[in-house]
Scaffold this motif. Structure first.
Motif, PDB file in Angstrom:
ATOM      1  N   LEU A 256       0.850  -1.182   0.000  1.00 20.53           N
ATOM      2  CA  LEU A 256       0.000   0.000   0.000  1.00 20.53           C
ATOM      3  C   LEU A 256       0.891   1.240   0.000  1.00 20.53           C
ATOM      4  N   ALA A 257       0.642   2.146  -0.945  1.00 21.72           N
ATOM      5  CA  ALA A 257       1.460   3.355  -1.101  1.00 21.72           C
ATOM      6  C   ALA A 257       0.547   4.572  -1.237  1.00 21.72           C
ATOM      7  N   PRO A 258       0.037   5.085  -0.122  1.00 23.71           N
ATOM      8  CA  PRO A 258      -0.922   6.197  -0.162  1.00 23.71           C
ATOM      9  C   PRO A 258      -0.263   7.573  -0.060  1.00 23.71           C
ATOM     10  N   SER A 259       0.759   7.816  -0.868  1.00 24.14           N
ATOM     11  CA  SER A 259       1.505   9.072  -0.778  1.00 24.14           C
ATOM     12  C   SER A 259       0.601  10.263  -1.080  1.00 24.14           C
ATOM     13  N   LEU A 260       0.794  11.328  -0.300  1.00 20.74           N
ATOM     14  CA  LEU A 260      -0.022  12.529  -0.451  1.00 20.74           C
ATOM     15  C   LEU A 260       0.698  13.633  -1.209  1.00 20.74           C
ATOM     16  N   VAL A 261       1.913  13.408  -1.608  1.00 21.04           N
ATOM     17  CA  VAL A 261       2.667  14.369  -2.415  1.00 21.04           C
ATOM     18  C   VAL A 261       3.153  13.655  -3.674  1.00 21.04           C
ATOM     19  N   PRO A 262       3.454  14.408  -4.736  1.00 21.45           N
ATOM     20  CA  PRO A 262       3.927  13.747  -5.963  1.00 21.45           C
ATOM     21  C   PRO A 262       5.253  13.028  -5.731  1.00 21.45           C
ATOM     22  N   GLU A 263       5.217  11.722  -5.776  1.00 19.42           N
ATOM     23  CA  GLU A 263       6.445  10.946  -5.618  1.00 19.42           C
ATOM     24  C   GLU A 263       7.329  11.158  -6.842  1.00 19.42           C
ATOM     25  N   THR A 264       8.573  11.549  -6.610  1.00 15.91           N
ATOM     26  CA  THR A 264       9.497  11.676  -7.732  1.00 15.91           C
ATOM     27  C   THR A 264       9.918  10.307  -8.245  1.00 15.91           C
ATOM     28  N   SER A 265       9.923   9.339  -7.347  1.00  9.71           N
ATOM     29  CA  SER A 265      10.255   7.961  -7.669  1.00  9.71           C
ATOM     30  C   SER A 265       9.931   7.157  -6.424  1.00  9.71           C
ATOM     31  N   SER A 266       9.396   5.965  -6.574  1.00 13.88           N
ATOM     32  CA  SER A 266       9.073   5.148  -5.400  1.00 13.88           C
ATOM     33  C   SER A 266       9.878   3.864  -5.458  1.00 13.88           C
ATOM     34  N   LEU A 267      11.007   3.846  -4.759  1.00 15.82           N
ATOM     35  CA  LEU A 267      11.840   2.646  -4.760  1.00 15.82           C
ATOM     36  C   LEU A 267      11.108   1.471  -4.133  1.00 15.82           C
ATOM     37  N   VAL A 268      10.317   1.717  -3.080  1.00 18.52           N
ATOM     38  CA  VAL A 268       9.642   0.602  -2.426  1.00 18.52           C
ATOM     39  C   VAL A 268       8.603  -0.026  -3.352  1.00 18.52           C
ATOM     40  N   ALA A 269       7.953   0.779  -4.196  1.00 20.85           N
ATOM     41  CA  ALA A 269       7.020   0.206  -5.165  1.00 20.85           C
ATOM     42  C   ALA A 269       7.767  -0.666  -6.170  1.00 20.85           C
ATOM     43  N   MET A 270       8.938  -0.210  -6.625  1.00 20.33           N
ATOM     44  CA  MET A 270       9.744  -1.020  -7.538  1.00 20.33           C
ATOM     45  C   MET A 270      10.214  -2.300  -6.859  1.00 20.33           C
ATOM     46  N   GLU A 271      10.590  -2.205  -5.577  1.00 24.22           N
ATOM     47  CA  GLU A 271      11.034  -3.386  -4.837  1.00 24.22           C
ATOM     48  C   GLU A 271       9.895  -4.394  -4.697  1.00 24.22           C
ATOM     49  N   ALA A 272       8.687  -3.904  -4.435  1.00 19.61           N
ATOM     50  CA  ALA A 272       7.547  -4.806  -4.313  1.00 19.61           C
ATOM     51  C   ALA A 272       7.318  -5.566  -5.611  1.00 19.61           C
ATOM     52  N   LEU A 273       7.371  -4.862  -6.746  1.00 18.05           N
ATOM     53  CA  LEU A 273       7.176  -5.530  -8.035  1.00 18.05           C
ATOM     54  C   LEU A 273       8.261  -6.574  -8.265  1.00 18.05           C
ATOM     55  N   ALA A 274       9.503  -6.249  -7.916  1.00 18.50           N
ATOM     56  CA  ALA A 274      10.595  -7.214  -8.084  1.00 18.50           C
ATOM     57  C   ALA A 274      10.357  -8.467  -7.254  1.00 18.50           C
ATOM     58  N   ALA A 275       9.696  -8.309  -6.112  1.00 21.92           N
ATOM     59  CA  ALA A 275       9.387  -9.449  -5.248  1.00 21.92           C
ATOM     60  C   ALA A 275       8.108 -10.161  -5.679  1.00 21.92           C
ATOM     61  N   GLY A 276       7.481  -9.705  -6.762  1.00 16.77           N
ATOM     62  CA  GLY A 276       6.273 -10.345  -7.261  1.00 16.77           C
ATOM     63  C   GLY A 276       5.004  -9.912  -6.565  1.00 16.77           C
ATOM     64  N   THR A 277       5.004  -8.696  -6.016  1.00 18.68           N
ATOM     65  CA  THR A 277       3.865  -8.214  -5.230  1.00 18.68           C
ATOM     66  C   THR A 277       3.281  -6.958  -5.848  1.00 18.68           C
ATOM     67  N   PRO A 278       1.982  -6.952  -6.119  1.00 12.88           N
ATOM     68  CA  PRO A 278       1.355  -5.764  -6.720  1.00 12.88           C
ATOM     69  C   PRO A 278       1.310  -4.587  -5.761  1.00 12.88           C
ATOM     70  N   VAL A 279       1.089  -3.414  -6.335  1.00  6.03           N
ATOM     71  CA  VAL A 279       1.108  -2.154  -5.589  1.00  6.03           C
ATOM     72  C   VAL A 279      -0.254  -1.487  -5.717  1.00  6.03           C
ATOM     73  N   VAL A 280      -0.814  -1.105  -4.592  1.00  3.97           N
ATOM     74  CA  VAL A 280      -2.052  -0.318  -4.554  1.00  3.97           C
ATOM     75  C   VAL A 280      -1.667   1.076  -4.077  1.00  3.97           C
ATOM     76  N   ALA A 281      -1.861   2.080  -4.926  1.00  5.63           N
ATOM     77  CA  ALA A 281      -1.283   3.388  -4.646  1.00  5.63           C
ATOM     78  C   ALA A 281      -2.226   4.508  -5.034  1.00  5.63           C
ATOM     79  N   PHE A 282      -2.055   5.637  -4.377  1.00  6.55           N
ATOM     80  CA  PHE A 282      -2.641   6.873  -4.864  1.00  6.55           C
ATOM     81  C   PHE A 282      -1.839   7.297  -6.100  1.00  6.55           C
ATOM     82  N   PRO A 283      -2.460   7.897  -7.109  1.00  5.99           N
ATOM     83  CA  PRO A 283      -1.731   8.265  -8.341  1.00  5.99           C
ATOM     84  C   PRO A 283      -0.900   9.533  -8.152  1.00  5.99           C
ATOM     85  N   SER A 284       0.050   9.460  -7.243  1.00  4.27           N
ATOM     86  CA  SER A 284       0.853  10.624  -6.866  1.00  4.27           C
ATOM     87  C   SER A 284       2.189  10.601  -7.608  1.00  4.27           C
ATOM     88  N   GLY A 285       2.362  11.498  -8.566  1.00  2.10           N
ATOM     89  CA  GLY A 285       3.630  11.611  -9.263  1.00  2.10           C
ATOM     90  C   GLY A 285       4.010  10.328  -9.975  1.00  2.10           C
TER      91      GLY A 285
END
Length: 356
Positions: A256-285
């Motif tokens: 879960l990635a509910p960032s309230l500011v425009p993320e310039t880059s989300s390393l943890v989201a990339m790490e989750a995908l690498a581990a085979g885990t989907p990301v549920v996020a606010f569309p921030s940046g």
């Protein structure tokens, strides 16, 4: 012939293998890549940092609960960083200085050595004049296309170098369990209270991990927004090392990635995908560019939509997540681009293209 690169991360945060901050992770990865490639890596960082190259320590300067005290602490830290940089330039044949901190303009070295600045944070967090440097041989670049699109008029930026993660180290194939995870700095802009609310609405377990830095706003946020939402099924773990993070990401139903500011880059989201885990996020940046809705996760608008999406993650294919990480978010691609850019900056005749 090998290069000597002097890296300077944000001086208030240590660098090491298990750091939380994205800028510190990128700096650590570059430091290790330089050493592997046979170059010399010098890192000006807070004392206690762990680097692959040579650490040039800056004393830890903490404290200050009001504006005047914090201003004095920052001024003292900037003075200390300038002094360490000056000594490094006197004692070593530095080819490139690479700055990563939001306060980079406070310790730019005098003209002479080329300087590269990686802009890790939203561009409107930097002073406008910092994005239009008058110092010769000073190059700035964003870390994602999303961030680049927010550049103000007159900003002098190179094309972005997209952040990446160590995909191969993160691959893990284990059965999914019935919990979600959220990881990162515990601060208001990360919006983790929305993740806790979503997990409660979905009647789902949530493991929240990360560090609360000793800033009044961050500590107040944890005390007033995070602690009241914790219970036996919504737990706060504090900072976690790489091995535990890998296990959490690999076994979780989703990140879960509910960032309230425009993320310039989300390393943890990339790490989750690498581990085979989907990301549920606010569309921030950059999160809106990282998540492929219905394939590698879902983009949602509030805690209720996030709760609904948690169940939908069951139908997403972990291999699709891993494939995206390999093709779009591999650290090797990022590191190759940095090493190429260092060589171009160190040899001005190679910089024919100019700025974007």
């Amino acid at each position: 012939m090998g290069l000597t690169v002097l890296s300077v991360p944000f001086p208030f945060a240590p660098v090491g293998p298990d750091v939380v901050g994205g800028a510190e992770q990128v700096c650590a990865a570059i430091d290790a890549a330089l050493v592997r490639a046979g170059h010399r890596s010098l890192v000006v960082a807070r004392e206690g940092s762990q680097v692959a190259g040579t650490l040039l320590p800056v004393p830890a300067i903490d404290g200050g609960s009001d504006d005047a005290a914090r201003t004095a602490v920052h001024a003292a830290m900037h003075t200390a960083v300038r002094a360490v940089i000056a000594r490094a330039l006197e004692q070593h044949p530095v080819d490139v200085v690479h700055l990563h901190g939001i306060d980079f303009h406070a310790y730019l070295p005098p003209p002479g050595v080329p300087v590269l600045v990686t802009l890790h944070l939203p561009l409107d967090w930097y002073p406008a004049e910092a994005l239009r440097p008058t110092r010769p041989d000073t190059w700035l670049h964003p870390v994602s296309r999303s961030q680049a699109r927010t550049a103000p008029p007159g900003a002098r930026l190179l094309p972005p170098i997209e952040n990446g993660v160590a995909v191969d180290r993160l691959v893990i194939r284990v059965p999914k369990r019935r919990f979600a995870v959220a990881l990162g700095r515990i601060c208001p802009e990360k919006g983790f209270h929305h993740a806790l609310d979503a997990a409660r609405l979905a009647d789902f377990q949530l493991l929240l991990a990360g560090r609360t830095h000793p800033y009044p706003a961050h500590e107040r946020y944890f005390r007033t927004e995070i602690q009241p939402r914790l219970d036996p099924r919504r737990r706060f773990l504090g900072p976690v090392g790489f091995g535990r993070k890998r296990w959490m990401l690999g076994t979780a139903r989703c990140l879960l990635a509910p960032s309230l500011v425009p993320e310039t880059s989300s390393l943890v989201a990339m790490e989750a995908l690498a581990a085979g885990t989907p990301v549920v996020a606010f569309p921030s940046g950059a999160l809106a560019d990282i998540v492929d809705p219905g394939v590698t996760g879902f983009l949602v608008r509030d805690a209720q939509e996030m709760a609904d999406a948690i169940a939908d993650c069951d139908r997403l294919d972990p291999e699709a997540c891993r494939a995206q990480a390999r093709t779009r978010h591999a650290a090797d691609t990022m590191l190759d681009r940095y090493l190429t850019l260092y060589d171009q900056i160190a040899h001005p005749h190679a910089m024919q293209a100019g700025v974007a």
